[in-house]
Write a protein that holds these residues in place. Structure first.
Motif, short mmCIF file in Angstrom:
data_model
loop_
_atom_site.label_atom_id
_atom_site.label_comp_id
_atom_site.label_asym_id
_atom_site.label_seq_id
_atom_site.Cartn_x
_atom_site.Cartn_y
_atom_site.Cartn_z
N ALA A 1 -17.99 66.08 -16.57
CA ALA A 1 -17.88 64.74 -16.01
C ALA A 1 -19.02 63.85 -16.48
O ALA A 1 -18.82 62.67 -16.80
CB ALA A 1 -17.86 64.81 -14.48
N GLU B 1 -18.41 62.68 -19.94
CA GLU B 1 -17.32 61.69 -19.97
C GLU B 1 -17.70 60.41 -19.24
O GLU B 1 -16.84 59.57 -18.96
CB GLU B 1 -16.06 62.31 -19.34
CG GLU B 1 -15.48 63.45 -20.15
CD GLU B 1 -14.25 64.06 -19.50
OE1 GLU B 1 -14.03 63.84 -18.28
OE2 GLU B 1 -13.49 64.74 -20.21
N ARG B 2 -19.00 60.26 -18.93
CA ARG B 2 -19.56 59.06 -18.30
C ARG B 2 -19.06 58.85 -16.88
O ARG B 2 -19.12 57.74 -16.33
CB ARG B 2 -19.27 57.81 -19.15
CG ARG B 2 -19.94 57.87 -20.54
CD ARG B 2 -19.56 56.70 -21.41
NE ARG B 2 -20.19 56.82 -22.73
CZ ARG B 2 -21.30 56.17 -23.08
NH1 ARG B 2 -21.90 55.36 -22.22
NH2 ARG B 2 -21.80 56.33 -24.30
N LYS B 3 -18.61 59.91 -16.24
CA LYS B 3 -18.28 59.87 -14.81
C LYS B 3 -19.48 60.42 -14.05
O LYS B 3 -19.44 61.49 -13.45
CB LYS B 3 -17.02 60.70 -14.54
CG LYS B 3 -15.80 60.23 -15.33
CD LYS B 3 -14.64 61.19 -15.18
CE LYS B 3 -13.46 60.77 -16.04
NZ LYS B 3 -12.35 61.77 -16.00
N HIS B 4 -20.56 59.66 -14.08
CA HIS B 4 -21.85 60.20 -13.65
C HIS B 4 -21.91 60.46 -12.15
O HIS B 4 -22.49 61.47 -11.72
CB HIS B 4 -22.96 59.25 -14.09
CG HIS B 4 -23.03 59.08 -15.57
ND1 HIS B 4 -23.42 60.10 -16.41
CD2 HIS B 4 -22.72 58.02 -16.38
CE1 HIS B 4 -23.38 59.67 -17.67
NE2 HIS B 4 -22.96 58.42 -17.68
N VAL C 1 -19.44 61.29 -10.23
CA VAL C 1 -18.65 62.50 -10.00
C VAL C 1 -19.45 63.73 -10.41
O VAL C 1 -19.43 64.77 -9.72
CB VAL C 1 -17.32 62.42 -10.78
CG1 VAL C 1 -16.56 63.75 -10.68
CG2 VAL C 1 -16.48 61.28 -10.28
N TRP D 1 -27.12 60.31 -17.93
CA TRP D 1 -26.74 59.01 -17.37
C TRP D 1 -27.61 57.91 -17.99
O TRP D 1 -27.11 56.88 -18.44
CB TRP D 1 -26.90 59.05 -15.85
CG TRP D 1 -26.29 57.89 -15.13
CD1 TRP D 1 -25.98 56.67 -15.63
CD2 TRP D 1 -25.89 57.86 -13.75
NE1 TRP D 1 -25.43 55.87 -14.66
CE2 TRP D 1 -25.36 56.56 -13.49
CE3 TRP D 1 -25.94 58.78 -12.71
CZ2 TRP D 1 -24.89 56.19 -12.23
CZ3 TRP D 1 -25.47 58.41 -11.45
CH2 TRP D 1 -24.96 57.14 -11.22
N HIS E 1 -26.74 57.03 -21.49
CA HIS E 1 -25.45 56.35 -21.64
C HIS E 1 -25.55 54.86 -21.32
O HIS E 1 -24.59 54.12 -21.56
CB HIS E 1 -24.40 57.00 -20.72
CG HIS E 1 -23.85 58.27 -21.28
ND1 HIS E 1 -23.07 59.12 -20.53
CD2 HIS E 1 -23.95 58.83 -22.51
CE1 HIS E 1 -22.73 60.17 -21.27
NE2 HIS E 1 -23.24 60.01 -22.47
#
Length: 535
Positions: free
Chosen positions: A272, A275-278, A280, A306, A309
């Motif tokens: 996650a 995939e830049r779903k930080h 989560v 994070w 990104h």
């Protein structure tokens, strides 16, 4: 160790039918459409032998309702138990042999991902019904869950304080009878739920625990291919190293151990983050920490991902503040809510429980081993107790551990995703080796993460030897064998032979003495001019 300049080849399509295995078409992933049938069946036979022998030689119940007084009770005592122990080691040997053969096919580009996963799952399947293998920890899980179920704080008392469910309590290892739980509150809630279903039926409790922990395996199997695609690893090698390994098959599934559930949340959380779903990612890894606190080591590395990104127009410090502020908030919210929901109150007693496993002292933990070695030398001159030497060595070990972990985290600040995750794996492996105690299955924390990268053959061979060693240093009953030096000598010999066998089939020439080699044989050494291995 993993390296980004690894010569291990990708899976190819070159094939050939030799006398050592039978390959069937059918791999749909486009890598290498061949199934090593005989190797897979060899591992299944070994796993079934382990299952059969485990009823007499593994972590059996103190009073088994089926075997204690029946016609098969002889397998639990005397010569019968010795026979079952020998049979279990034979079965384990077949599983290891199959795993090494499978590894040679993977390195030669002859099998792809699907055959590796199918083989691993087929080797695990028989063990779902086995008594605990090389450990008795699952009985502690059930005992601590029973405490929580019946209103007794598992962070304040050991299972022996529980008056109900006597069968559950009596099977907890004596070392843990009076020891508070060292696990996260969410896992205690899981154990409580299992005992709520199975009650005092310990056999059912062990099986249901395994089935629940398989959710962690499913998460690992789902996350690893996606992680490998992002990090540039070799997926068949990753699956062979992380999923088909005896560390996974025997320890995490056969054990079973709650590390498997924690690894599921950890790997999906890392994915996650990539995939830049930080948000989560922080939630998932914090949940993993509420199962087993080790997952907390990964959280600071996720902050760097994070931060890196974020738009590059900000300096590192500002990006770090932008990432760490919500991370701390999310962590705090999940931690508080998860603890409250699991225990019914905000009970932080589990932090004190983390010190409980430190009563285990053995040389598998590097600082403890150094302390014992120094004590042994000093004792030749003057008779002194070992405790001060071990305590000092462990204190220094904590300092070394902190220095290594902080250094790995700091070096990841400007790194790529690959660098950050790699250093996270190093940190997890370091914690397993330096933080007391070191138990064999703890090394899976780092192995699973580091399996995502490309490895040199020689380093993979070393991991083979280490994996075999880390299973055999405990007896099938769950008792350690670390100070039975003649036995350990045999374990080391078996581990070295297994390691060498990955690089060269039959390294001692035991088979070649009676069988003439076939140039088509897939069991030829990887460096043979007639081998199908690629470089």
């Amino acid at each position: 160790m993993a390296t980004t300049t690894d010569p291990v080849p990708g899976a190819g399509t070159r094939t050939g039918k030799g006398i050592a295995d039978t390959f069937l078409p059918g791999d749909a992933d486009g890598a290498a459409p061949r199934y090593p049938l005989r190797t897979t069946v060899m591992g299944i036979v070994g796993s079934v032998l382990v299952l059969i022998a485990s009823f007499g030689a593994a972590g059996v119940l103190v009073h088994d309702p089926i075997l204690s007084d029946g016609p098969l009770s002889w397998i639990r005592f005397g010569h019968g138990q010795v026979l079952m122990t020998g049979l279990l080691y034979v079965g384990f040997g077949l599983v290891v042999w199959a795993w090494i053969r499978l590894g040679r096919y993977v390195l030669a580009g002859r099998v792809g991902t699907r055959p590796v996963v199918i083989a691993a799952l087929s080797w695990m399947a028989p063990l779902l019904a086995a008594p605990p293998l090389f450990t008795r920890d699952v009985y502690s899980y059930l005992g601590q869950g029973a405490q929580l179920l019946h209103g007794l704080d598992p962070y304040a008392y050991g299972p022996s304080a529980l008056q109900t469910l006597p069968t559950v309590v009596e099977n907890v290892h004596p070392l843990w009878q009076t020891t508070p739980a060292p696990y996260g509150p969410l896992f205690l809630w899981v154990s409580k739920s299992i005992v709520g279903i199975t009650g005092d039926n310990v056999i059912a409790g062990v099986i249901v625990t395994r089935l629940v922990l398989l959710a962690g395996l499913a998460a690992v199997l789902w996350a690893l291919p996606r992680l490998v695609r992002r990090l540039g690893g070799n997926l068949p090698v990753t699956m062979w190293l992380a999923v088909a390994s005896p560390m996974m098959v025997i320890h995490l599934v056969g054990g079973p151990h709650n590390d498997l559930l924690m690894l599921g949340f950890l790997t999906v959380g890392v994915l996650a983050a990539l995939e830049r779903k930080h948000a989560v990612a922080i939630v998932l890894v914090t949940i993993g920490m509420l199962i087993k606190p080790t997952a907390a080591i990964a959280l600071p590395f996720l902050v760097w991902i994070w931060a890196n990104h974020l738009p590059a127009d900000k300096n590192l410090f500002r990006r770090f503040l932008t990432a760490v502020t919500p991370s701390v908030g999310i962590f705090g919210a999940v931690f508080v809510l998860g603890t409250w929901a699991s225990l019914g109150s905000f009970n932080l007693g589990w932090f004190a429980g983390l010190s409980a496993p430190q009563i285990i002292v053995n040389w598998l933990n590097f600082p403890s081993g150094v302390g014992e070695a120094v004590h042994t030398l000093v004792k030749t001159v003057v008779d002194v107790p070992p405790a001060p030497f071990i305590d000092v060595a462990r204190g220094l070990g904590w300092l070394v551990l902190a220095a290594i972990v902080v250094r790995q985290w700091w070096l990841a600040r400007n790194g790529t995703e690959n660098t950050t995750i790699f250093r996270m794996g190093i940190a997890l492996l370091t914690v397993a080796i330096f933080a007391p105690p070191t138990l064999p299955w703890y090394l899976t924390w780092g192995f699973v993460i580091l399996s995502l990268f490309r490895w040199k053959r020689e380093h993979l061979a070393a991991v083979v030897g280490i994996s075999v060693f880390l299973v055999l240093v405990y007896y099938p009953t769950g008792e350690q064998s670390l100070y039975h030096w003649l036995f350990i000598l045999g374990v080391v010999a078996a581990s070295v032979y297994a390691s060498a066998s990955l690089l060269k089939p039959d390294p001692l020439g035991l088979v070649a003495a009676w069988r003439k080699p076939d140039v088509r044989d897939p069991e030829l050494p990887l460096n043979s001019p007639t081998s199908h291995a690629t470089r």
